[in-house]
Design a protein around this motif. Structure first.
Motif, PDB file in Angstrom:
ATOM      1  N   ASP A  97       0.829  -1.221  -0.054  1.00 41.46           N
ATOM      2  CA  ASP A  97       0.222   0.065  -0.060  1.00 41.46           C
ATOM      3  C   ASP A  97       0.823   1.101  -0.053  1.00 41.46           C
ATOM      4  O   ASP A  97       0.177   2.327   0.261  1.00 41.46           O
ATOM      5  CB  ASP A  97      -1.044   0.064   1.203  1.00 41.46           C
ATOM      6  N   ALA A  98       2.184   1.072  -0.390  1.00 43.88           N
ATOM      7  CA  ALA A  98       3.079   2.234  -0.022  1.00 43.88           C
ATOM      8  C   ALA A  98       3.464   2.896  -1.716  1.00 43.88           C
ATOM      9  O   ALA A  98       3.547   2.027  -2.702  1.00 43.88           O
ATOM     10  CB  ALA A  98       4.369   2.045   0.403  1.00 43.88           C
ATOM     11  N   SER A  99       3.434   4.154  -1.741  1.00 45.92           N
ATOM     12  CA  SER A  99       4.042   4.842  -2.784  1.00 45.92           C
ATOM     13  C   SER A  99       5.410   5.266  -2.404  1.00 45.92           C
ATOM     14  O   SER A  99       6.223   5.580  -3.323  1.00 45.92           O
ATOM     15  CB  SER A  99       2.953   5.908  -3.617  1.00 45.92           C
ATOM     16  N   VAL A 100       5.856   5.721  -1.188  1.00 44.65           N
ATOM     17  CA  VAL A 100       6.647   6.333  -0.742  1.00 44.65           C
ATOM     18  C   VAL A 100       7.081   5.501   0.485  1.00 44.65           C
ATOM     19  O   VAL A 100       6.247   5.252   1.478  1.00 44.65           O
ATOM     20  CB  VAL A 100       6.353   7.787  -0.345  1.00 44.65           C
ATOM     21  N   VAL A 101       8.462   5.522   0.752  1.00 43.42           N
ATOM     22  CA  VAL A 101       9.206   5.077   1.843  1.00 43.42           C
ATOM     23  C   VAL A 101      10.220   5.869   2.222  1.00 43.42           C
ATOM     24  O   VAL A 101      11.305   6.312   1.620  1.00 43.42           O
ATOM     25  CB  VAL A 101       9.796   3.398   1.559  1.00 43.42           C
TER      26      VAL A 101
ATOM     27  N   THR B 297      12.673   6.916  -1.001  1.00 41.76           N
ATOM     28  CA  THR B 297      12.288   5.844  -2.112  1.00 41.76           C
ATOM     29  C   THR B 297      10.856   6.527  -2.505  1.00 41.76           C
ATOM     30  O   THR B 297       9.931   6.094  -2.061  1.00 41.76           O
ATOM     31  CB  THR B 297      12.500   4.648  -1.779  1.00 41.76           C
ATOM     32  N   ILE B 298      11.095   6.615  -4.029  1.00 44.45           N
ATOM     33  CA  ILE B 298       9.810   6.829  -4.699  1.00 44.45           C
ATOM     34  C   ILE B 298       9.352   5.318  -5.568  1.00 44.45           C
ATOM     35  O   ILE B 298      10.059   5.179  -6.211  1.00 44.45           O
ATOM     36  CB  ILE B 298       9.935   7.915  -5.630  1.00 44.45           C
ATOM     37  N   LEU B 299       8.147   4.797  -4.956  1.00 39.28           N
ATOM     38  CA  LEU B 299       8.057   3.622  -5.675  1.00 39.28           C
ATOM     39  C   LEU B 299       7.114   3.672  -6.982  1.00 39.28           C
ATOM     40  O   LEU B 299       7.366   2.610  -7.748  1.00 39.28           O
ATOM     41  CB  LEU B 299       7.383   2.572  -4.468  1.00 39.28           C
ATOM     42  N   ASN B 300       6.463   4.609  -6.921  1.00 41.25           N
ATOM     43  CA  ASN B 300       5.488   4.822  -8.299  1.00 41.25           C
ATOM     44  C   ASN B 300       5.301   6.069  -8.430  1.00 41.25           C
ATOM     45  O   ASN B 300       5.440   6.977  -7.689  1.00 41.25           O
ATOM     46  CB  ASN B 300       4.147   3.727  -8.051  1.00 41.25           C
ATOM     47  N   GLN B 301       4.454   6.362  -9.544  1.00 41.79           N
ATOM     48  CA  GLN B 301       3.966   7.700  -9.787  1.00 41.79           C
ATOM     49  C   GLN B 301       3.036   8.442  -8.668  1.00 41.79           C
ATOM     50  O   GLN B 301       3.298   9.821  -8.531  1.00 41.79           O
ATOM     51  CB  GLN B 301       3.286   7.853 -11.385  1.00 41.79           C
ATOM     52  N   ASN B 302       2.454   7.881  -8.001  1.00 40.92           N
ATOM     53  CA  ASN B 302       1.419   8.464  -6.913  1.00 40.92           C
ATOM     54  C   ASN B 302       2.565   9.076  -6.000  1.00 40.92           C
ATOM     55  O   ASN B 302       1.904   9.817  -5.145  1.00 40.92           O
ATOM     56  CB  ASN B 302       0.777   7.283  -6.229  1.00 40.92           C
ATOM     57  N   GLY B 303       3.845   8.814  -5.750  1.00 41.23           N
ATOM     58  CA  GLY B 303       4.826   9.222  -4.921  1.00 41.23           C
ATOM     59  C   GLY B 303       5.391  10.522  -5.141  1.00 41.23           C
ATOM     60  O   GLY B 303       6.348  10.980  -4.589  1.00 41.23           O
ATOM     61  N   GLU B 304       5.297  10.779  -6.705  1.00 42.47           N
ATOM     62  CA  GLU B 304       6.297  11.717  -7.198  1.00 42.47           C
ATOM     63  C   GLU B 304       6.546  13.046  -6.365  1.00 42.47           C
ATOM     64  O   GLU B 304       7.649  13.599  -6.370  1.00 42.47           O
ATOM     65  CB  GLU B 304       5.718  12.076  -8.501  1.00 42.47           C
ATOM     66  N   LYS B 305       5.365  13.580  -5.770  1.00 37.57           N
ATOM     67  CA  LYS B 305       5.670  14.863  -4.924  1.00 37.57           C
ATOM     68  C   LYS B 305       6.600  14.811  -4.160  1.00 37.57           C
ATOM     69  O   LYS B 305       7.096  15.638  -3.466  1.00 37.57           O
ATOM     70  CB  LYS B 305       4.121  15.308  -4.602  1.00 37.57           C
ATOM     71  N   ALA B 306       6.870  13.543  -3.257  1.00 36.82           N
ATOM     72  CA  ALA B 306       7.445  13.411  -2.325  1.00 36.82           C
ATOM     73  C   ALA B 306       9.102  13.549  -2.594  1.00 36.82           C
ATOM     74  O   ALA B 306       9.789  13.764  -1.677  1.00 36.82           O
ATOM     75  CB  ALA B 306       7.125  12.213  -1.504  1.00 36.82           C
ATOM     76  N   SER B 307       9.264  13.498  -3.701  1.00 33.30           N
ATOM     77  CA  SER B 307      10.867  13.683  -4.123  1.00 33.30           C
ATOM     78  C   SER B 307      11.341  15.269  -4.218  1.00 33.30           C
ATOM     79  O   SER B 307      12.525  15.245  -4.354  1.00 33.30           O
ATOM     80  CB  SER B 307      11.026  12.976  -5.660  1.00 33.30           C
ATOM     81  N   ASN B 308      10.393  15.979  -4.311  1.00 34.73           N
ATOM     82  CA  ASN B 308      10.530  17.235  -4.429  1.00 34.73           C
ATOM     83  C   ASN B 308      10.847  17.918  -3.185  1.00 34.73           C
ATOM     84  O   ASN B 308      10.262  17.781  -2.042  1.00 34.73           O
ATOM     85  CB  ASN B 308       9.533  17.946  -5.321  1.00 34.73           C
ATOM     86  N   MET B 309      12.116  18.697  -3.049  1.00 33.08           N
ATOM     87  CA  MET B 309      12.356  19.576  -1.842  1.00 33.08           C
ATOM     88  C   MET B 309      12.203  20.906  -1.819  1.00 33.08           C
ATOM     89  O   MET B 309      12.495  21.656  -2.724  1.00 33.08           O
ATOM     90  CB  MET B 309      14.063  19.037  -1.506  1.00 33.08           C
ATOM     91  N   TYR B 310      11.192  21.221  -0.931  1.00 34.67           N
ATOM     92  CA  TYR B 310      11.070  22.853  -0.634  1.00 34.67           C
ATOM     93  C   TYR B 310      11.325  23.083   0.861  1.00 34.67           C
ATOM     94  O   TYR B 310      10.844  22.381   1.743  1.00 34.67           O
ATOM     95  CB  TYR B 310       9.545  22.923  -0.887  1.00 34.67           C
ATOM     96  N   GLU B 311      12.104  24.109   0.898  1.00 32.89           N
ATOM     97  CA  GLU B 311      12.529  24.682   2.320  1.00 32.89           C
ATOM     98  C   GLU B 311      12.288  26.066   2.209  1.00 32.89           C
ATOM     99  O   GLU B 311      13.003  26.913   1.352  1.00 32.89           O
ATOM    100  CB  GLU B 311      13.706  24.325   2.784  1.00 32.89           C
ATOM    101  N   PHE B 312      11.417  26.780   3.036  1.00 34.67           N
ATOM    102  CA  PHE B 312      10.956  28.217   3.069  1.00 34.67           C
ATOM    103  C   PHE B 312      11.992  28.785   4.233  1.00 34.67           C
ATOM    104  O   PHE B 312      12.187  28.306   5.013  1.00 34.67           O
ATOM    105  CB  PHE B 312       9.520  28.282   3.425  1.00 34.67           C
ATOM    106  N   TYR B 313      12.120  30.105   3.789  1.00 30.02           N
ATOM    107  CA  TYR B 313      13.040  30.972   4.799  1.00 30.02           C
ATOM    108  C   TYR B 313      12.699  32.473   4.716  1.00 30.02           C
ATOM    109  O   TYR B 313      11.879  32.811   3.813  1.00 30.02           O
ATOM    110  CB  TYR B 313      14.518  30.844   4.247  1.00 30.02           C
ATOM    111  N   ASP B 314      12.926  33.253   5.377  1.00 31.11           N
ATOM    112  CA  ASP B 314      12.544  34.807   5.070  1.00 31.11           C
ATOM    113  C   ASP B 314      13.712  35.668   5.720  1.00 31.11           C
ATOM    114  O   ASP B 314      14.890  34.942   5.727  1.00 31.11           O
ATOM    115  CB  ASP B 314      11.239  35.007   5.902  1.00 31.11           C
ATOM    116  N   ASN B 315      13.567  36.823   6.108  1.00 36.14           N
ATOM    117  CA  ASN B 315      14.393  37.549   6.693  1.00 36.14           C
ATOM    118  C   ASN B 315      15.036  37.285   7.894  1.00 36.14           C
ATOM    119  O   ASN B 315      16.156  37.930   8.325  1.00 36.14           O
ATOM    120  CB  ASN B 315      14.110  39.054   6.807  1.00 36.14           C
TER     121      ASN B 315
END
Length: 631
Positions: free
Chosen positions: A35-39, A64-82
């Motif tokens: 039942d996993a798309s992401v590990v 680890t991205i197992l299939n297309q449903n987990g694709e978004k988990a591979s992208n890194m976003y880190e927010f910052y400010d002043n």
């Protein structure tokens, strides 16, 4: 010779293990791929508090991205400010054997503004890396460091962020100077380890080999089954502001200090306001007049610069520019009321979020501000960001919430109004006139109240072509042709919307020999798309309680009479109540149906009972009547 062969074999074996690497998917336990798309292979989050105003986050993960449903988990976003900065950005891409196929450096990461649409002032930015790898499975590993020069909150630890996330290993380490205090909440199954390291206390939480959970309809969330920890400061310093938020009283004291003195308006404004309310006989009338003035003369824009994310813009500034965010507009309305001699309180609330946790004061539980006007015999709640919302209506996303009233004596937890099912109504009257050929003229008049008004309010301002398109997509009438369509709000002060539709259809009646069959519930049928689950894990709820009332009057085609009509139906459960009945009057058939649903959180073991209740209503809504020719 045997020694040499053994040595060569050993070297080859070591080379193979090295080539496969730690992220070879064959190393993932079988129960974690179900039942996993992401590990989450290996995650570590270390947050070190240095003082009330500074901290460092060191983060690394391998996913680890197992299939297309987990694709978004591979992208890194880190927010910052002043008040924060990101450094040491690194990433590596591995194939299914765990072999490194690409390495990324800081220069590969992109940087852009993270200001949402509708926000005028905000300094948030985001560093991100989007991986364009389509060969599944694969593993992405990345790490970075964030330094904070101002603190409002501490990070949460929530490794399974969505459905289909399995966790092989994840740790959260929190370090804080021994003299500082903090608070935390956690999942009941997560263990807390702590020890003193030099002059700091170190706390550690972690989990191992947590299977993924498949999507469950109507879920209230994964937090009752997946590991998590929320950590929050008791004292912090941010943008030259110091706060003690050990409890909600202190939190309210800080918020009051930020807004105190910002309700001063120029004399020209005071003169205008007093002129507006001079003929009003009650405080309710004054509030209505000034709320209408607010809606007619201001608009919403976001302002999130530093402490401006929490401190309202001064009322005189809003008066001059005619725009602000939720804090500034609520504070401006408070200033208008003060001129008219009416006291009010700013309210900290989580719009579309759960109620504030009464025993855990923290910043991350709220995202919005409204205004509360306590009167002698009533309390009026004002949503100040909308130019269209009726006075006193704060929307389903703000109703029945524990919120923080900001007073001169500190914060006070109170409850917003609850919209009961009877007030969240849809009342529909329909007339269907059949001609001799079986074609039908259909007129539909519907009233929507409160939450159902909110769901349909956009239709008031939509382009006619969009209105028609939505009706064509939502009404289940075959071969229909819309003649006229209109939406009105009879009273701007009341959350009630009227809808009128006139249309034709040539296929309402089904032929069967010399009989005609008509599905009695023409417009508002229960959709049965739910399936029972054997071992549901999460609680569930209905979005909001509501009551639908339908009356349909069918005028029979000439030359036909009623041969059969179904008996009355009553279906009751803890989830709601359904009734349907048919009455005959001369050459008409009157079908009436009511459906009342009750919104609360239900435990997972009740879900199959809910599915059974829904299926009964689905079957009831398919009931047909039979017409026969008059002999």
């Amino acid at each position: 010779m045997k020694r040499h062969l053994f040595f060569i074999t050993a070297l080859l074996g070591m080379a193979k293990v090295h080539a496969q690497g730690n992220y070879d998917i064959s190393r993932i336990p079988a129960e974690l791929t179900k039942d996993a798309s992401v590990v989450i292979r290996d995650e570590e989050q270390i947050y070190e508090v240095k003082s009330p105003s500074s901290a460092t986050l060191t983060y690394k993960t391998a996913v680890t991205i197992l299939n297309q449903n987990g694709e978004k988990a591979s992208n890194m976003y880190e927010f910052y400010d002043n008040f924060s900065s990101i450094s040491n950005l690194k990433a590596c891409l591995y194939n299914d054997k765990g072999i490194k196929i690409k390495e990324y450096k800081s220069a590969d990461f992109k940087d852009k503004s993270a200001v949402p649409e509708g926000t005028l002032y905000q300094d948030d930015r985001v560093k991100f890396l989007e991986f364009l790898h389509t060969g599944y499975p694969y593993t992405i590993e990345y790490s970075y460091v964030v330094d904070y020069r101002g603190i409002r909150s501490y990070p949460t630890w929530y490794p399974a962020r969505s459905w289909g996330y399995a966790i092989e290993k994840s740790d959260f380490i929190f370090r804080i100077p021994e003299g500082m205090t903090f608070k935390y909440l956690k999942h009941k199954n997560v263990k807390t380890d702590s020890l003193k390291v030099k002059d700091k206390m170190e706390y550690k939480w972690g989990c191992r080999n947590v299977p993924a959970l498949e999507f469950e309809p109507m879920s209230t969330g994964l937090k009752n089954v997946m590991p998590w920890v929320n950590v929050a400061p008791n004292q912090f310093e941010y943008d030259n502001s110091k706060a003690n938020i050990e409890d909600w009283t202190n939190f309210g004291n800080w918020m009051y200090g930020l807004s105190n003195g910002l309700q001063v308006l120029p004399e020209t404004a005071k003169t205008k306001i007093l002129a507006l309310v001079k003929d009003a006989k009650t405080d309710q009338e004054k509030i209505g007049i000034l709320y209408n003035y607010l809606q007619s003369n201001t608009r919403y824009v976001g302002v999130q610069l530093g402490i401006g994310g929490y401190k309202p813009i001064a009322a005189e500034k809003v008066y001059a520019v005619n725009y602000s965010d939720c804090k500034g507009l609520s504070n401006f309305m408070k200033a208008l009321l003060e001129v008219a001699g009416i006291k009010s309180n700013l309210v900290v609330i989580g719009n579309d979020m759960p109620s504030l946790n009464k025993s855990f004061a923290s910043m991350g539980q709220a995202n919005h501000m409204i205004l509360c006007v306590p009167l002698e015999k009533d309390t009026i709640w004002l949503e100040c960001t909308s130019q269209r919302t009726p006075i006193g209506f704060i929307g389903n996303g703000n109703s029945n919430r524990t919120v923080l009233l900001v007073t001169e004596k500190g914060g006070k937890l109170v409850q917003t109004p609850t919209y009961e099912p009877a007030s969240n109504y849809q009342k529909r009257n329909t007339k269907v006139n059949f001609d001799e050929e079986g074609s039908a003229d259909i007129s539909i008049e519907t009233r929507y109240g409160n939450a159902q008004y909110e769901d349909n309010m956009a239709m008031l301002f939509a382009d006619p072509s969009l209105q028609r398109k939505r009706i064509m997509n939502t009404l289940s009438i075959p071969n229909m042709q819309i003649n006229t369509l209109s939406y009105t709000q009879p009273d701007k002060k009341s959350p009630v919307l009227n809808e009128k539709i006139n249309l034709k259809s040539t296929q309402l009646l089904a032929n069967g020999g010399d009989k005609l069959f008509v599905t009695l519930n023409l417009l508002n049928r229960q959709e049965s798309s739910l399936t029972a689950l054997e071992n549901r894990k999460t609680s569930f709820n209905i979005a909001y309680g509501y009551c639908d009332e339908d009356e349909i009057i069918y005028t029979l085609p000439k030359g036909y009479k009623v041969e059969f009509m179904p008996k009355d139906i009553l279906i009751e459960s803890e989830f709601g109540k359904y009734t349907a009945k048919v009455t005959l009057k001369d050459n008409t058939v009157v079908y009436t149906r009511t459906k009342t649903m009750i919104s609360r959180e239900y435990p997972p073991e009740k879900y199959n009972d809910y599915v059974a209740f829904s299926k009964k209503m689905f079957q009831a809504d398919k009931q047909k009547g039979i017409l026969a020719k008059v002999e």
